[in-house]
Design a protein around this motif. Structure first.
Motif, short mmCIF file in Angstrom:
data_model
loop_
_atom_site.label_atom_id
_atom_site.label_comp_id
_atom_site.label_asym_id
_atom_site.label_seq_id
_atom_site.Cartn_x
_atom_site.Cartn_y
_atom_site.Cartn_z
N THR A 264 31.05 -24.69 21.11
CA THR A 264 30.01 -23.81 20.56
C THR A 264 30.66 -22.84 19.58
O THR A 264 31.85 -22.55 19.66
N GLY A 265 29.84 -22.37 18.65
CA GLY A 265 30.36 -21.42 17.67
C GLY A 265 29.22 -20.67 17.03
O GLY A 265 28.06 -21.02 17.21
N HIS A 266 29.59 -19.66 16.31
CA HIS A 266 28.55 -18.83 15.68
C HIS A 266 29.08 -18.23 14.37
O HIS A 266 30.25 -17.89 14.27
N ASN B 42 33.28 -18.73 22.02
CA ASN B 42 32.64 -19.34 20.86
C ASN B 42 33.59 -19.33 19.68
O ASN B 42 34.29 -18.35 19.46
N GLU C 97 31.76 -15.12 26.72
CA GLU C 97 31.09 -16.25 26.05
C GLU C 97 31.27 -16.14 24.55
O GLU C 97 31.48 -17.14 23.85
N GLU C 98 31.19 -14.90 24.06
CA GLU C 98 31.37 -14.70 22.63
C GLU C 98 32.79 -15.05 22.20
O GLU C 98 33.01 -15.68 21.16
#
Ligand SMILES: [Zn+2]
Length: 560
Positions: A136-138, A106, A102-103
């Motif tokens: 999605t992103g972070h 992202n 998931e990371e």
């Protein structure tokens, strides 16, 4: 000296005169030979060799380069190691495969210097995703941008008008949405700020697209449950990264039924490049019965095993959730929080053992560890399991008095060397000098005769076992701080550290008869490290590089 598989018949041995290729029988020809290496076998009878031969997924011979070359035929793949080091396939005994995936899926927005650049990345990602998926992103940080102001949704809404975009700030305390995300979540000018949260608004009261703290939940709750394909994509991304790190097996430290289904489908499709040892997620749920009622299974499609349950007694030290016998040194009156009530932990452990499952309990503070040992003692007496091998995950701050209790109960210490070097900057603030002697106490554990199964807890720490080996041997960070190492008396030797990633990990997964050694009859899981770790300064271990990752005789990663 050549060591050959036990199945080699005397007749075949007689015919196989090393160096005389004319006498080779076809059934003795290797699929793959690795020669001119520094082979560390973890086999006490023959600890070192130059070369290895592989056939049908297993190791068939270990010996000198001449001896092994004699087993190669025209169709044999030959790898000249040029002095590189071969070790039994490295295993990470505690990681989170889906979380890493998931990371990786992202967008990584750390350090990006303008909102326009982020919008460009969003536009690119938008083109690659299936319908319905969110971008999605972070990691964005407006302090790095001209003007240092919070962004608004318009840039993102133009970049991806037809799908939700949801990007969290570097500290996780705010997120940035596009218009579509707000529409899907039903957020309008009329939506009130929730307690503990704030919706950023323009002069007319319209949400601008930035949601602070608890207001993030307004958008978060609209995110769809991931589809099976989505979970498989995450696992696939993650597994690719793991083989690049030199890993041949992962112990996935908590999976839900939908993850197991996704793993099975990947196994069926031949898309698991390495071996996976699964622990059911037995954390927090009111009932683990539906999980442990399912029969454990081993080595499905030569890749997948499910025979463990992950439990959790306390939290983590960083957030002062780990449970201690005394107050936190930097927070008087606070002794941490139970994630699972100790009596419930004991009930679950007993139940899992009765159903033939291994129990792996996250325990970090000295009281959390003591109560886990107590729970294991009672569960073992009540359940009478055959070969239970209970594990304590992390075992970060053990009281000296409890060290001697581990071995009589057969407890395995599943520890993460890089946690020590990630936490050393603040860990002693939490527990003080005296309790600090028991932090990441590898030496105490090993000297008590307790096996360590090493891991990283990725994505909490990097998935690279070379980083873990460096931490284990030096107790220093990658800049060689502190001089001499942090509590250097707890260091492992390189031999002990390698054992923790090979034999220790294999034992922790009931695989010591097949894995963790380079010996005839063992599965051909091998990691080729670019440099001989025994011959370089310890500060170079983390950068030694992975040349090949080999699982069941197949090269699943090769450095270009
Ligand atoms: Zn974990």
């Amino acid at each position: 000296m050549i060591v050959r598989a036990r199945w080699t018949s005397l007749a075949a041995l007689a015919a196989l005169s090393i160096g005389c290729s004319a006498s080779r029988r076809p059934e003795m020809i290797a699929d793959l030979v690795l020669t001119d290496g520094a082979v560390v076998t973890e086999d006490p009878r023959h600890p070192e060799a130059q070369a290895v031969a592989v056939r049908g997924g297993s190791i068939v011979a270990v010996g000198t380069s001449d001896e092994i070359t004699a087993l190669a035929g025209p169709a044999t793949r030959r790898i000249d190691l040029r002095g590189a080091m071969v070790v039994p396939g490295l295993t990470d005994s505690h990681g989170h495969v889906r979380s890493l995936g998931e990371e990786l899926a992202n967008l990584d927005l750390h350090g990006i210097a303008s909102p326009e650049e982020i919008a460009r990345l969003v536009r690119e990602r938008d083109k690659t995703l299936p319908a319905g998926a969110w971008v999605t992103g972070h990691g964005w940080d407006q302090n790095l941008w001209p003007g240092k102001k919070f962004p608004d949704h318009r840039l993102l809404s133009r970049a991806a008008p037809d799908r939700p975009v949801w990007l969290s700030r570097v500290d996780g305390h705010a997120s940035w949405a596009n218009l579509k995300a707000m529409q899907v979540a039903g957020v309008t000018r009329g939506t009130a700020d929730p307690p503990g949260g704030k919706i950023e608004r323009d002069g007319r009261g319209e949400p601008t697209g930035v949601f602070v703290d608890n207001a993030q939940g307004l958008i978060e709750k609209a995110r769809p449950e991931p589809s099976r394909e989505q979970i498989k994509d995450w696992l696939g991304l993650s597994l690719q990264r793991l083989v690049e790190a030199g890993l041949t097996e992962i112990h996935d430290a908590s999976v839900d039924p939908e993850d197991v289904d996704a793993y099975r489908e990947l196994a069926d499709a031949g898309r698991l490049p390495l071996r996976i040892y699964l622990m059911w997620n037995g954390i927090g749920k009111s009932r683990i019965e539906p999980l442990v009622e399912q029969a454990p299974f081993s080595n499905y499609k030569d890749r997948l095993t499910l025979r463990a349950v992950k439990l959790m007694i306390d939290g983590a030290m960083g957030s002062r959730g780990a449970v201690f016998l005394d107050d936190y040194s930097d927070d008087k009156g606070n002794r941490g929080l139970f994630v699972t009530d100790p009596s419930e932990l004991g009930r679950r452990a007993t139940l899992a053992m009765r159903k033939g499952y291994q129990v792996c309990t996250h325990a970090i503070g000295d009281r959390g560890i003591r109560l886990t040992i107590d729970a294991y003692e009672k569960a073992l007496a009540a359940a009478h399991p055959v070969d239970p091998r209970p594990r304590i995950e992390h075992l970060q701050c053990i009281a000296p008095a409890d060290v001697a209790r581990l071995k009589p109960l057969g407890i395995i210490a599943s520890m993460q060397p890089s946690h020590a070097t990630s936490d050393m900057y603040w860990a002693e603030d939490r527990v003080g000098r005296e309790r600090g002697r028991g932090l990441y106490a590898w030496r105490w554990v090993l000297d008590a005769g307790v096996p360590i199964a090493a891991g990283s807890d990725f994505p909490v720490d990097p998935e690279k076992p070379l980083i873990g080996l460096h931490s284990a041997v030096t107790r220093q960070d990658l800049k060689s701080w502190p001089v001499g190492g942090w509590h250097p008396d707890q260091r492992m030797t390189l031999e002990e550290a390698l054992a923790a990633y090979t034999t220790g990990a294999a034992y922790a997964a009931y695989e010591e008869d097949h894995r963790g050694r380079i010996a005839p009859g063992y599965w051909a899981d091998l990691t080729v490290v670019g440099k001989d770790l025994r011959r370089i300064p310890p500060e170079e271990i983390a950068d030694a590089g992975i040349d090949f990752t080999i699982v069941g005789g197949s090269v699943v990663y090769e450095r270009r």
